[in-house]
Design an enzyme around this catalytic site. Sequence first.
Site, PDB file in Angstrom:
ATOM      1  N   CYS A 263      11.353  -6.596  -5.347  1.00 10.20           N
ATOM      2  CA  CYS A 263      10.265  -5.895  -5.649  1.00 10.20           C
ATOM      3  C   CYS A 263       8.952  -6.347  -5.510  1.00 10.20           C
ATOM      4  O   CYS A 263       8.716  -7.655  -5.682  1.00 10.20           O
ATOM      5  CB  CYS A 263      10.506  -5.525  -7.067  1.00 10.20           C
ATOM      6  SG  CYS A 263       9.622  -4.541  -8.091  1.00 10.20           S
ATOM      7  N   TRP A 264       8.048  -5.276  -5.238  1.00  8.96           N
ATOM      8  CA  TRP A 264       6.625  -5.787  -5.226  1.00  8.96           C
ATOM      9  C   TRP A 264       5.770  -5.413  -6.363  1.00  8.96           C
ATOM     10  O   TRP A 264       4.601  -5.573  -6.295  1.00  8.96           O
ATOM     11  CB  TRP A 264       5.954  -4.985  -3.846  1.00  8.96           C
ATOM     12  CG  TRP A 264       4.529  -5.461  -3.559  1.00  8.96           C
ATOM     13  CD1 TRP A 264       4.262  -6.765  -3.363  1.00  8.96           C
ATOM     14  CD2 TRP A 264       3.602  -4.940  -2.660  1.00  8.96           C
ATOM     15  NE1 TRP A 264       3.049  -6.820  -2.959  1.00  8.96           N
ATOM     16  CE2 TRP A 264       2.640  -5.617  -2.671  1.00  8.96           C
ATOM     17  CE3 TRP A 264       3.338  -3.288  -2.244  1.00  8.96           C
ATOM     18  CZ2 TRP A 264       1.470  -5.097  -1.956  1.00  8.96           C
ATOM     19  CZ3 TRP A 264       2.139  -2.999  -1.815  1.00  8.96           C
ATOM     20  CH2 TRP A 264       1.306  -3.988  -1.686  1.00  8.96           C
ATOM     21  N   ASP A 265       6.453  -4.914  -7.296  1.00  6.98           N
ATOM     22  CA  ASP A 265       5.812  -4.499  -8.474  1.00  6.98           C
ATOM     23  C   ASP A 265       4.638  -3.474  -8.590  1.00  6.98           C
ATOM     24  O   ASP A 265       3.478  -3.737  -9.031  1.00  6.98           O
ATOM     25  CB  ASP A 265       5.412  -5.623  -9.622  1.00  6.98           C
ATOM     26  CG  ASP A 265       4.763  -6.736  -9.037  1.00  6.98           C
ATOM     27  OD1 ASP A 265       3.677  -6.600  -8.402  1.00  6.98           O
ATOM     28  OD2 ASP A 265       5.148  -7.976  -9.243  1.00  6.98           O
TER      29      ASP A 265
END
Lengths: 395, 106, 590
Positions: B46-48
């Site tokens: 996840c890259w947030d």
Amino acid sequence: MSKVGVVLCRCNSHIDSTIDFNTLSEKIAKNKNVHAVIKVNMACSPRGKEAIAELAAQEEVDRLVVAACSPLAKGAIFKVYAADFHMPKQHMEVVNLREQCAWVHDSESATKKAVILLKMGVARVAKSKDVGNWNLNCAHINEIKCDKCKRCVEECPNNAISLREKDGYPQVNPDLCQKCGICVGGCPLGVISLPEFRLEEISAMLKPVAKADSPAVVGMFCEFAYEEADVMGQVGEKYSPNIYIIKVPCTGAVNMIMVNDAIAEGLDGILVAGCNASQCQRRKGNELATCRIENCQQSLEEEFLEKERLTYISLGEGFVAPAGIAQERCTGCGQCLEVCPYGAIQVSPDGKYEVYSSACRGCGNCAGVCRPGAIELPNWSDEKILAALDSILAG
Amino acid sequence: MPPKINLTKCDGCKAEEEPLCEQVCPGDLMTLNEDGKAMCRDAGDCWDCMCCTKICPQGAIETRLPYQLGYYPAKLIPRVGTNKIMWTCVDINGKVERFVVKTRND
Amino acid sequence: MCADKKLPKTIEDIEVVVHETDFLIIGAGNAGCFAAIEAKRKNPDLKVTLLEKAHIDRSGCLAAGMDAINTYLKKGKTIEDFIKWSRSQAGGLLREDLAIKVAENLNKPVEEWEEWGLPIKKDEDTEEYANRGKWDITIQGESMKPIIAEKVREYGCEVLNRVVATNYLTKDGRVVGAMGFGVRNGKMYVVKAKATCIATGGAAGLYKPYTNDGSGSHHQLWYCPFNTGAGYAMGIRAGAEMTTFEMRWCATRTKDFNGPIDTISVGYGTPMINAKGEKILQKRYADMGGDAAPRFIRANAPMEEWMEGRGPCFVDTREMSDEDIKQMKTDYLNERPSYVLFLAARGQDLKKEPIEIYGNDPYIVGGHTASGYWLNSEDWSTTIPGLFACGDVAGGVPNKFVGGCAAEGLLAARGAVEYIAKLEDEIEIDESQIEAEKERVYAPLFRMINEGEGIKPKEMEERMQRLMDEYAGGVHQFFRMNEEQLQYALKHIKILQDQVKYLVANDLHELMSAHEVIDRLDVAEVLIYHLMYRKETRWPGWQTRTDYPEKNDQEFDCFVNSRKNPETGKIEVYTREYKQIVPGDRLKPN
């Protein structure tokens, strides 16, 4: 930029004996969207209509705000004017200065509130758009923004939305659409509108409320609850002026995005008023509204905001007096049973047509088709709305 | 980074084929699990960006940072309006800050 | 879950979907969207198709938004001013002909974006865009991607979301479209096109980020981790000429979070300090311009301080006012909202504790440096006819950033539209290419089904990342490398490329991961060749050769380009002349 013509109706002194029209017209004339402000004695009279026609005819004016009685009272007439002036219906807004302002608050508060209500009306029409080739009889889905999540298809109580074969976008069947706005309220991206009810317009109306004296609460009242609020005015029952009521087609039409806008703007609370869950005239609007609101309240708490800031109140608690069939007049034609959308009319073992009270929602379809006039509808209860209003505004 | 799903709030977008979070994730990381609720395939990927968090109509998704980067239990919650977002940020000491960010012109 | 049902079990199971279009754009990011819109504006009758591996609403670098446009020509600034500045920031190396055209088109996309709904901060008195820095303006870009995505749909472009492009379709030395697969439906997509534009962005994840210790922070990158260099790789495999890969983007970023720092340093003028509180740039790089030193100096400075024992380094926020801090956090919420969460997760009071900075893992990003496809300034075409490029994947113009990439979208579209208008023959494709690609693309899936074991894409990615980090100048090596290290790296990249045949994938998502690794390997290979060829250190930090620590203008004041021969597989590296158009000292900004 849209230029709004504002009409202040004295209502033969019913309104301007309480609300100071000079202050009102001074303040609203300063609004950058307002082109002109006129005062009329009775907007619903032929003289009144002439004056409004003159205003509307001015080249610069392309929006109208008529501040007068309730849109459910004579206010409905002004919408008809719009057609005469060749003005699309959504470009005209009726602001309720009588039943929900002059008749229920003292002069100072009523005047202050009137300014805010007027600003709300102006903000709304300034935001209203030319809907071009939209079908005016049904909801409109903006396919440019739609994500095809299909929630509207699932939630429409009239099964009026289905998926288009070729590209999977939802489309509205104008023959089935009841313009209840439930799809508007449920769309997570806010891409659905009714020609006269758009998210952007409602959000624009919230800005003036944010500037009102604190606490400022916006009320989203469904048409039936709105009527009840009018009744308060008709009986002269005063209440706190801190609530600014917006009429919505159904509480199911309240999209949580509007609530988010309200909170972000700094409003103190949102009061959603409608019917009891089993009594919704639109069949599911209230269930959906209560679900969404409960969800939103949970989120509010997670954000360290009080969940009471968003409250749903319903009219009638559990039991609502159902329609009644006067047996002596009933001819047994069975039309009522045919048209009842809730299956609330039954034939008893001895052949009598009776109302199944738990299912009856008082929609009146039966009364409408009953030739002999054998069916009667009950009234709504307004004690509930009074009590709830008091408690929320006291907080 | 790992988006955390509140399983009571999540309704799997009414269990339609592609819930909104799955539609929007730039990394193809969100999908439905066997119970029809949202889940993140691989939290580490996840890259947030928080697109899922913002789009969820039920507010069922929370973005958290991996413990490697930040302590527990800070929160950042978006409240999405028509042309603005109100963010509520709670730090590990319980301090609450709110921000209103305009996202579209009026 | 539902994806399992779509998994093809044999090669015969694969459904091939064929689309035909006039203009194919691969990558529906910033540049791709502007290219689509411009193409439709130039010729509304054109069929325009976009292939996007995610969803156009939130794909690529702008997924979470952006808080500034770093290239906007303000009043009083000329195109020459821009070229001189950009040139000096890039150590004197850029394609001036391309940069001039980009500069001519910089402002328009930004102004249009505002018309379409993007809020831009204005000066209260003048009503003009407020200055953030020399060329920067502040925007509130959280929704900028959905805004242009809506415009793309409004103009009637066809968007194929969730389709991963894997290779170009070529015929007689021309690009005639592309092939890919649907990551949600498992189908193979073949898109025939009269003109193709590659707009897939740059390449991240070639190197190991320092937070990638296996506990869930694998993608804690500054650049979008889903931009994996597919566009570069496809071009490399088709024999397109690439340029300046060795000018890697290694920048100063917020430590651990690896987030943008310009928001603070440019936006609020906070100085860079070391552990002793010294103002690094003023103290040690005064002769290079101090605070206005070229980008690679500012990027490298904190790393040098660490190496010399004067770390950690910070941007000093302790003097900022409360309002500024709140505004700065609001800016971050526009582009990397989780950075605000990061500060909250440390309970960090910026008035007491400044923000720590550190270098990031190197990326190949044509929007920041000159890396990417070698272009023709007439029409933004690449060296393969029928193929155009724009955005981070296109090379030659450093310091483009968001505005420049948008401008390139316009330029590439114009070039493509003219090219299409002049085409006389029908598009023909080579069917055997489709069969070959089918086998190549789905191989990991079938290997899993048939053999049941092999290498997982994640494993290969980890191996590659550590290899590049240790031997090709990654962040753990303070970006330093020498000939022997690079040779070692190349040797093992080649072994990894050979091992690709053992990759396995359990589902379509993993299949996409497999191709991301394959593409990255191809990019890494070319990168190493470039790093080896330039036997000098032109941009310390971006490209530090410990064996050639000085600049060598005699041999290398020029472009280093490469081309992989599609028949032999051999990579040729050579130089191309620098052509100066705007007079002046190339290392000085004025």
